[in-house]
Design a protein around this motif. Structure first.
Motif, short mmCIF file in Angstrom:
data_model
loop_
_atom_site.label_atom_id
_atom_site.label_comp_id
_atom_site.label_asym_id
_atom_site.label_seq_id
_atom_site.Cartn_x
_atom_site.Cartn_y
_atom_site.Cartn_z
N THR A 1 -29.25 19.95 -31.20
CA THR A 1 -30.68 20.13 -30.92
C THR A 1 -30.95 21.57 -30.48
N LEU A 2 -30.09 22.10 -29.61
CA LEU A 2 -30.28 23.50 -29.17
C LEU A 2 -30.14 24.46 -30.35
N SER B 1 -34.94 27.89 -35.24
CA SER B 1 -36.35 27.90 -35.64
C SER B 1 -37.06 29.19 -35.22
N ASN B 2 -36.52 29.88 -34.23
CA ASN B 2 -37.13 31.14 -33.78
C ASN B 2 -36.10 31.93 -32.96
N PRO B 3 -35.17 32.59 -33.71
CA PRO B 3 -34.03 33.24 -33.04
C PRO B 3 -34.44 34.34 -32.06
N GLU B 4 -35.58 35.00 -32.33
CA GLU B 4 -35.98 36.08 -31.40
C GLU B 4 -36.38 35.46 -30.07
N GLU C 1 -27.12 32.37 -26.28
CA GLU C 1 -26.26 32.97 -25.23
C GLU C 1 -25.81 31.91 -24.24
N ASP C 2 -26.79 31.13 -23.72
CA ASP C 2 -26.45 30.11 -22.71
C ASP C 2 -25.48 29.08 -23.27
N ALA C 3 -25.67 28.71 -24.55
CA ALA C 3 -24.81 27.68 -25.14
C ALA C 3 -23.47 28.27 -25.57
N GLY D 1 -21.24 33.86 -35.47
CA GLY D 1 -21.26 33.16 -36.75
C GLY D 1 -22.02 31.85 -36.67
N ARG D 2 -21.81 31.09 -35.58
CA ARG D 2 -22.49 29.79 -35.45
C ARG D 2 -23.98 30.02 -35.27
#
Ligand SMILES: [Zn+2]
Length: 260
Positions: free
Chosen positions: A204-205, A211-214, A221-223, A228-229
């Motif tokens: 889910t994260l 959906s909106n990497p910016e 970062e937190d995950a 690559g992932r």
């Protein structure tokens, strides 16, 4: 046929079409609550803006094969029952979700317990709606249907709801809390039709980030996603949303689709 009569006929057929559209395909039933906590939960659901927004969204956007009922209360669920075409979400489930957010002191994260609980209800509702759409339209699903339902829930929340990503993040956090229920895995964790809670959390994260990497760079970062992932999450979300909208296109009222 006289012109005026023809116009009346034309107008009435236009009216009939729009009435068919406006006709509610989805209805909500609140079962009688059995205790004080359930009474409060029922009141919170009835006072929320998200539930009517969801009803409008489903009624205005999707063509369903038959009327669908969403039932809050009762003992069974959360689940979609294909025989009765009902989505069942018990108050006791919502109560359990709320306690998990309270135990985790979730309001320290900036989202209130009430908002986070509602977020989890919404994700659950969309997950069950996904099962309903798959069942009613016999949509082809390759892979686990439970993963497909999770991904459709995230895509619909993200594409149609303001703050859809925030809703999905609370739901992901709930999977995270559930994943700590037992310290070791049992066989049934692996043969279960659902992916592991910890996997549902990361997936889910990953989709919210993709959906909106910016905007959601902090999630990757937190995950602790590898570079690559993180890249793959972007591709995965694009592919998922494209696939879902392709599959659902025949059942979406084009003129009413207003993705945010
Ligand atoms: Zn499911």
């Amino acid at each position: 046929m006289r012109a005026a009569y023809k116009i009346v006929l034309l107008l009435s057929s236009i009216l009939a079409v729009s009435l068919a559209h406006a006709q509610s395909q989805v209805s909500i039933i609140y079962q009688a609550p059995v205790d004080k906590i359930e009474i409060r939960i029922e009141q919170q659901l009835k006072a929320s803006s998200e539930i009517p927004e969801t009803l409008d969204l489903i009624n205005d956007t999707f063509r369903l094969e038959a009327p669908l009922q969403i039932i809050f209360g009762g003992k069974d669920g959360p689940l979609f029952d294909g025989d009765s075409l009902q989505i069942l979400i018990p108050y006791s489930f919502i109560k359990k979700v709320e306690s998990r957010f309270i135990t985790a002191k979730y309001d320290d994260s900036g989202r209130s317990i009430a908002a986070a609980t509602m977020d989890a209800v919404m994700h659950t509702l969309f997950h069950e709606l996904a099962h309903a759409l798959i069942f009613m339209h016999e949509l082809p699903i390759v892979g686990k249907e439970e993963d497909a339902a999770d991904s459709l829930a995230s895509v619909l929340l993200i594409e149609f709801f303001n703050e859809g990503q925030e809703i999905a993040i609370s739901a992901a956090d709930l999977f995270d809390f559930e994943s700590t229920d037992s310290e070791t895995f049992e066989e049934d964790d692996f043969w279960d039709e659902h992916s592991l809670d910890v996997q549902r959390y990361y997936s889910t994260l990953c989709h919210v980030y993709g959906s909106n990497p910016e905007k959601y760079a902090h999630i990757a970062e937190d995950a602790d996603f590898s570079e690559g992932r993180a890249e793959l999450c972007i591709e995965e979300y694009n592919s998922l949303s494209h696939s879902w909208f392709t599959l659902l296109a025949p059942y979406i009222y084009d003129e009413n689709v207003s993705q945010k």
